[in-house]
Design an enzyme around this catalytic site. Structure first.
Site, short mmCIF file in Angstrom:
data_model
loop_
_atom_site.label_atom_id
_atom_site.label_comp_id
_atom_site.label_asym_id
_atom_site.label_seq_id
_atom_site.Cartn_x
_atom_site.Cartn_y
_atom_site.Cartn_z
N GLU A 241 0.87 -1.18 0.00
CA GLU A 241 0.00 0.00 0.00
C GLU A 241 0.91 1.23 0.00
OE1 GLU A 241 -2.55 2.84 -0.01
OE2 GLU A 241 -3.38 0.82 -0.05
N ASP A 301 -7.25 -4.84 -5.19
CA ASP A 301 -8.42 -3.97 -5.00
C ASP A 301 -7.99 -2.54 -5.34
OD1 ASP A 301 -10.78 -2.77 -4.25
OD2 ASP A 301 -10.48 -3.03 -2.09
N CYS A 326 -14.04 -1.19 -8.03
CA CYS A 326 -15.10 -0.21 -7.79
C CYS A 326 -15.48 0.52 -9.08
CB CYS A 326 -14.67 0.79 -6.72
SG CYS A 326 -13.18 1.72 -7.12
N GLU A 360 -19.95 -2.34 -7.51
CA GLU A 360 -18.66 -2.95 -7.18
C GLU A 360 -18.67 -4.35 -7.77
OE1 GLU A 360 -15.40 -2.00 -4.00
OE2 GLU A 360 -17.11 -0.84 -4.71
#
Length: 369
Positions: A241, A301, A326, A360
């Protein structure tokens, strides 16, 4: 959901025919969109049809000597004043009029322009009050009193300033496949807005994980929403991340759930691939023994922009790919690359945002042959 502002408020743009009809439109649209990659049925995960949003934002509109909640008009020309919103979680719904009255009665509405709400399944609420002025000790004293009376936490924000009355986070409890997971959600950071659909999304992902006797690589891990439940299934998890605050939150959430088999790396995907391939050395990787990992499954994701071509090609190295998106449009673009090497085994639609065009999606892929 019945709302007296349908057709006026821009928060809901697909409302004719009720919840089931608007959901059917999304399903049919995405069946067509993904037909080149998948011919089976889409697994559909519904939202509650009201009180589903645990995170919401409202404008504050000043008119004469009164203040009102406001949303953008559906035609994007001005605002519509509202006194309720059936989208929001029940605790937020009940709080909204009480909070507005307390703000006005205590004279802290001067240059207030917005209110953000964040709630948990256990009814904790953090309220952020947004101002076009600096906040002093007198403001904090009043906000602390209101917070105690309403049993909430209040954050005051103005340019370069954050004043906390109580605490700046809530603790969410997610119930997934008979287990409970605890997460600290920090005010003004990304959280999943629909907790019931989030639980279904994590459950679906867990059911679609493959080769859990090996290790898992996760890209774009955020604050560990998926990472921590996944860690219960895999020997080890390596998660990347780029956001420092998200990594710090993820490590806190590890502790809340007594999880010890995750290593977090604060790197962009591009940097991580370079480190993995020996193109560059990074200090942030010096304590991680990549050779100790046996990774067959990758979970991604990404943000609305999806993955770039290089990241898709990197993901294609792994036997199993689990992809939460998304943005169905960028997912379809990425599948055009991923399906050169992999086949889609399952496709899911999660209705995170009822009464809108947004959906989503989840995709499970395995390597061809």
């Amino acid at each position: 959901m019945n709302c007296k502002y349908f057709g006026k408020c821009g928060a809901c743009v697909v409302y004719d025919g009720g919840y089931e009809y608007q959901l059917s439109l999304k399903v049919e649209l995405n069946k067509d969109r993904f037909r080149p990659f998948y011919g089976g049925n889409i697994s559909v995960f519904k939202s509650p049809d009201s009180n589903y949003r645990s995170r919401s934002e409202f404008k504050i509109w000043h008119m004469d000597d009164e203040i009102h909640y406001a949303m953008n008009n559906i035609d994007k020309n001005g605002v519509v004043l509202i006194d309720e919103c059936p989208q929001v979680s029940r605790p937020i719904y009940v709080l909204m009029p009480k909070l507005l009255k307390a703000i006005k009665d205590n004279n802290i509405d001067f240059k207030l322009f917005g209110v953000d709400f964040l709630s948990s399944n256990s009814k904790e609420i953090v309220v952020s009050l947004l101002y076009h002025r600096s906040l002093d000790a007198a403001w904090k004293e009043i906000a602390t009193k209101i917070a105690a009376e309403l049993e909430i936490y209040i954050i005051g924000r103005s340019r370069g300033q954050k004043v906390v009355a109580g605490q700046d986070y809530i603790t969410e409890i997610l119930k997934i496949n008979g287990s409970e997971f605890r997460f600290n959600y920090i005010e003004n950071s990304f959280t999943q807005p629909n907790s019931k659909v989030n639980e279904q999304m994590i459950s679906w992902a867990l059911e679609n994980l493959s080769d859990t006797d090996s290790d898992l690589l996760e890209l774009y891990c955020g604050a560990g929403n998926f990472t921590i439940p996944f860690a219960k299934e895999f020997r080890k998890v390596l998660a990347t991340e780029i956001s420092k605050s998200s990594i710090n939150a993820a490590k806190t959430n590890m502790g809340l759930n007594s999880v010890e088999n995750i290593e977090f790396v604060r790197m962009s995907v591009e940097e991580f691939v370079q480190a993995l391939d020996g193109v560059r050395e990074f200090n942030r990787m010096k304590d991680i023994d990549i050779s100790s990992y046996g990774i067959n499954t990758i979970f991604v994701d990404p943000p609305r922009s999806g993955m770039d071509e290089a990241t898709c090609n990197f993901a294609s190295r792994y036997e199993n790919i689990l992809y939460i998106s998304c943005n169905p449009e960028t997912l379809a673009r990425d599948l055009a690359i991923l399906c050169k090497t992999h086949v889609v085994n399952d496709l899911a639609l999660f209705d995170q945002f009822p009464y809108t065009h947004h959906a989503e999606m989840g995709v499970k892929l395995s390597k061809k042959g």
